[in-house]
Design a protein around this motif. Structure first.
Motif, PDB file in Angstrom:
ATOM      1  N   THR A   2      10.020   0.900  -5.539  1.00  0.00           N
ATOM      2  CA  THR A   2       9.010   1.892  -6.723  1.00  0.00           C
ATOM      3  C   THR A   2      10.289   2.604  -7.364  1.00  0.00           C
ATOM      4  O   THR A   2       9.995   3.748  -6.994  1.00  0.00           O
ATOM      5  CB  THR A   2       8.025   2.525  -6.329  1.00  0.00           C
ATOM      6  N   LYS A  86      -1.153  12.454  -2.841  1.00  0.00           N
ATOM      7  CA  LYS A  86      -1.263  10.967  -3.789  1.00  0.00           C
ATOM      8  C   LYS A  86      -1.611  11.531  -5.166  1.00  0.00           C
ATOM      9  O   LYS A  86      -2.341  12.570  -5.533  1.00  0.00           O
ATOM     10  CB  LYS A  86      -2.082  10.001  -3.222  1.00  0.00           C
ATOM     11  N   GLU A 436      -1.179   5.093 -19.397  1.00  0.00           N
ATOM     12  CA  GLU A 436      -1.673   4.284 -18.347  1.00  0.00           C
ATOM     13  C   GLU A 436      -2.026   3.028 -18.766  1.00  0.00           C
ATOM     14  O   GLU A 436      -2.663   2.911 -19.715  1.00  0.00           O
ATOM     15  CB  GLU A 436      -2.774   5.116 -17.567  1.00  0.00           C
ATOM     16  N   THR A 441       1.014   1.593 -14.100  1.00  0.00           N
ATOM     17  CA  THR A 441      -0.209   1.300 -13.201  1.00  0.00           C
ATOM     18  C   THR A 441      -0.115   2.345 -12.106  1.00  0.00           C
ATOM     19  O   THR A 441       0.757   2.889 -11.707  1.00  0.00           O
ATOM     20  CB  THR A 441      -0.468  -0.064 -12.993  1.00  0.00           C
ATOM     21  N   VAL A 442      -1.406   2.726 -11.842  1.00  0.00           N
ATOM     22  CA  VAL A 442      -1.270   3.505 -10.312  1.00  0.00           C
ATOM     23  C   VAL A 442      -2.040   2.604  -9.041  1.00  0.00           C
ATOM     24  O   VAL A 442      -3.217   2.125  -9.437  1.00  0.00           O
ATOM     25  CB  VAL A 442      -2.131   4.711 -10.503  1.00  0.00           C
ATOM     26  N   LYS A 443      -1.280   2.479  -8.129  1.00  0.00           N
ATOM     27  CA  LYS A 443      -2.059   1.857  -7.054  1.00  0.00           C
ATOM     28  C   LYS A 443      -1.799   2.669  -5.808  1.00  0.00           C
ATOM     29  O   LYS A 443      -0.766   3.291  -5.366  1.00  0.00           O
ATOM     30  CB  LYS A 443      -1.314   0.305  -6.731  1.00  0.00           C
ATOM     31  N   ASN A 444      -2.969   2.881  -4.974  1.00  0.00           N
ATOM     32  CA  ASN A 444      -2.810   3.865  -3.985  1.00  0.00           C
ATOM     33  C   ASN A 444      -2.296   5.255  -4.092  1.00  0.00           C
ATOM     34  O   ASN A 444      -1.364   5.780  -3.360  1.00  0.00           O
ATOM     35  CB  ASN A 444      -2.304   3.008  -2.688  1.00  0.00           C
ATOM     36  N   THR A 448       3.596   3.295 -10.967  1.00  0.00           N
ATOM     37  CA  THR A 448       4.601   2.334 -10.892  1.00  0.00           C
ATOM     38  C   THR A 448       4.822   2.125 -12.363  1.00  0.00           C
ATOM     39  O   THR A 448       3.717   1.565 -13.047  1.00  0.00           O
ATOM     40  CB  THR A 448       4.672   1.286  -9.953  1.00  0.00           C
ATOM     41  N   THR A 450       5.558  -0.291 -15.582  1.00  0.00           N
ATOM     42  CA  THR A 450       5.558  -1.610 -15.997  1.00  0.00           C
ATOM     43  C   THR A 450       6.706  -1.930 -16.584  1.00  0.00           C
ATOM     44  O   THR A 450       7.705  -1.046 -16.879  1.00  0.00           O
ATOM     45  CB  THR A 450       4.355  -1.785 -17.132  1.00  0.00           C
ATOM     46  N   ASP A 475       4.982   8.108  -3.355  1.00  0.00           N
ATOM     47  CA  ASP A 475       5.281   6.721  -2.616  1.00  0.00           C
ATOM     48  C   ASP A 475       5.738   7.196  -1.368  1.00  0.00           C
ATOM     49  O   ASP A 475       5.451   6.606  -0.247  1.00  0.00           O
ATOM     50  CB  ASP A 475       6.333   5.725  -3.201  1.00  0.00           C
TER      51      ASP A 475
END
Length: 565
Positions: A2, A86, A436, A441-444, A448, A450, A475
């Motif tokens: 990432t 996070k 956004e 995008t946001v995951k967990n 990250t 695009t 991360d």
């Protein structure tokens, strides 16, 4: 991998370490760009002088700490602040509750690395809407910025804002800064800055560095004053083999002997010159004025010290014993991009910018899950505590044209108040990541970028002004924690030399006086030259102007005082 997680702001500002010291690092560092701070100065005006010291305090903005966001790890001993949690988009705070911009147009010229996006892209539109200013970017190739900068400043047609990194402040640039750019003191000195709360939260030391010609002219990018060069090592292999992290120069040498097996294509390290300078207590080589210090009433330059020679001799012994990877001896790829051969275990230790602690971790996370890079504490050469020397607390500045009207200056400050928003705010996320869903995008809890984000959200608004130095890697929060704690431990051993925090312009007649020393250092540690050659070079330096330059610096200190007193 990432490559866009929130970035570390670091010290040792230079052409190569810049990308690690701003939000640009997110995309660039992951590419393995060489970030080791350049040795050698950046200042060389005609008459020379300084605009800091005794009279600086009345010019400086009031400091008002931000209470919008509380970091997980507070700054200490000159460190960055740290965030280890996070990212929760829903809980982002607002640090700019109303638009301060009045809708005017502002042109900004800035160095740019990569391909600039189109001027009407979604990121620029979103930022301009948030700020209330129509910023029009004049992005210039960062690799040839020197030439463009000189030409623009020599002309009568100067953009409203010009960004100038410290490494571009050679030749006539310092005098051009004084002659061409506005005094921001009426808008920012003292309590006036409270109209711009995010700017008020920038540390005072960074503003001190923004004084040029006796006026507050620059909008700074703050950085930690703790050294940014870390001895990085393969902790996973150390743990597996039972290697102990050394606590002295002799222990390091013994460890290198234990690790090295040329037949098995394993060497202990790369060129450890910078670690040697740290371990032996050599004054900073990142900027010429930092290399001077008042000792027992006498001004001393770093190359004159016994510690300097001892550090070179120790590094020479590493090379002579065969402990250094052959590529480093030849100056080849492992020295410029250490990532691949470090990952392959061809060498286990190298000195580089602290940003690589995270970027190497991110690179290997999916393909090599056992891989663990970590940072050694810098050891005193004799096994005691090290003596480390502070780096400058800011190295890149934005300046406003003297021809700018008050409304333009106010709009510029509105831009800076947004770009200086702290981590954990909506303004920080937009400045550093964009919109956004469009740019990231946001995951967990990990943002990250695009493809559109990687193309558009680079090298622009982050150049105007920045918040206090911040390390945040959602991360890899354990890396962020370790980086900040390393800075805090090393900061406890860090001293400030006589010209810390001051903008110094050496007289032009001394500009090239010490330019050849870095090459001579490299020749000595690689066995091509001898320590006696350095002693002769120092003697020549003294007679060719070094002693006169010493007198010049002593007079400067006598007249202006130190920024640290």
């Amino acid at each position: 991998m990432t490559p866009n997680a929130a970035t570390a702001a670091t010290s040792a500002p230079s052409r190569r370490s810049f990308l690690a010291s701003t939000a640009v690092a997110a995309a660039a560092v992951a590419g393995g760009m060489p970030l080791l701070a350049a040795c050698g100065g950046s200042d060389s005006g005609s008459g020379g002088g300084t605009s800091a010291g005794k009279n600086a305090k009345k010019l400086l903005p009031a400091y008002v700490a931000t209470n919008v966001v509380t970091p997980d790890i507070a700054a200490k001993n000159g460190s960055a602040v740290g965030f280890t949690s996070k990212l929760d988009i829903a809980s982002l705070r607002t640090s700019v509750p109303k638009k301060l911009g009045k809708g005017g147009k502002v042109s900004i010229m800035s160095p740019f690395w990569g391909s600039p996006p189109k001027g009407d892209n979604a990121y620029y539109k979103a930022m301009n809407d948030l700020i209330g200013v129509d910023v029009q970017w004049q992005n210039q190739d960062g690799n040839t910025y020197d030439q463009k900068l000189g030409a623009v400043l020599a002309s009568s047609d100067i953009p409203d804002v010009v960004v100038i990194p410290g490494w571009n402040m050679g030749g006539k640039i310092p005098s051009a800064i004084i002659g061409k750019f506005a005094d921001l003191g009426p808008y920012l000195s003292g309590d006036a800055i409270k109209q711009y709360p995010n700017l008020a939260a920038i540390p005072t030391d960074a503003w001190q560095r923004s004084l040029f010609g006796g006026k507050l002219r620059g909008l700074p990018q703050p950085s930690p004053y703790v050294t940014g060069i870390v001895p990085l090592y393969r902790k996973d292999i150390f743990d597996k083999e039972g290697y102990q992290v050394p606590t002295s120069a002799d222990e390091f040498m013994a460890l290198c002997k234990e690790i090295t097996n040329a037949k098995a294509k394993r060497w202990a390290c790369l060129d450890m010159k910078w670690t040697a300078f740290q371990s032996f207590g050599v004054l900073s080589g990142s900027e010429k004025p930092l290399g001077w210090n008042l000792v027992d009433g006498k001004m001393v330059y770093r190359i004159e010290t016994q510690e300097y020679l001892e550090a070179l001799e120790w590094t020479r012994k590493l090379f002579a014993a065969g402990y250094v990877h052959p590529d480093a001896k030849l100056g080849k790829s492992a020295a410029t991009d250490p990532g691949p051969k470090f990952a392959a275990g061809e060498f286990l230790i190298y000195a580089q910018n602290i940003s690589q602690w995270w970027s190497r971790t991110a690179e290997q996370a999916t393909q090599n899950p056992d891989y663990k890079i970590w940072g050694m504490d810098i050891f005193g050469h004799d096994g005691g505590s090290p003596t480390l020397w502070a780096e400058q607390p800011a190295g890149i500045f934005a300046f406003v044209s003297k021809k700018a009207s008050e409304s333009v200056i106010r709009d510029v400050l509105a831009v800076a108040n947004v770009t200086a928003a702290p981590y954990g705010t909506k303004e920080y996320m937009l400045t550093n990541y964009g919109v956004e869903g469009t740019h990231y995008t946001v995951k967990n809890g990990v943002p990250t970028k695009t493809d559109q984000g990687n193309n558009e959200v680079i090298n622009a608004y982050v150049m105007v002004a920045s918040p206090t130095a911040t390390i945040a890697h959602p991360d890899f929060p354990e890396v962020a924690k370790a980086q900040v704690e390393w800075q805090q431990r090393m900061g406890a051993f860090t001293k400030k030399s006589s010209f810390y925090g001051m903008q110094i312009t050496e007289p032009s007649r001394y500009t090239n006086l010490s330019n050849d020393f870095e090459q001579l250092e490299d020749d000595i540690v690689r066995g091509r030259k001898k320590i006696s050659d350095m002693q002769q070079a120092v003697s020549d330096w003294k007679s060719k102007g070094g002693d006169k330059l010493r007198d010049w610096y002593k007079k400067l200190l006598d007249e202006n005082g130190s920024a640290t007193s």
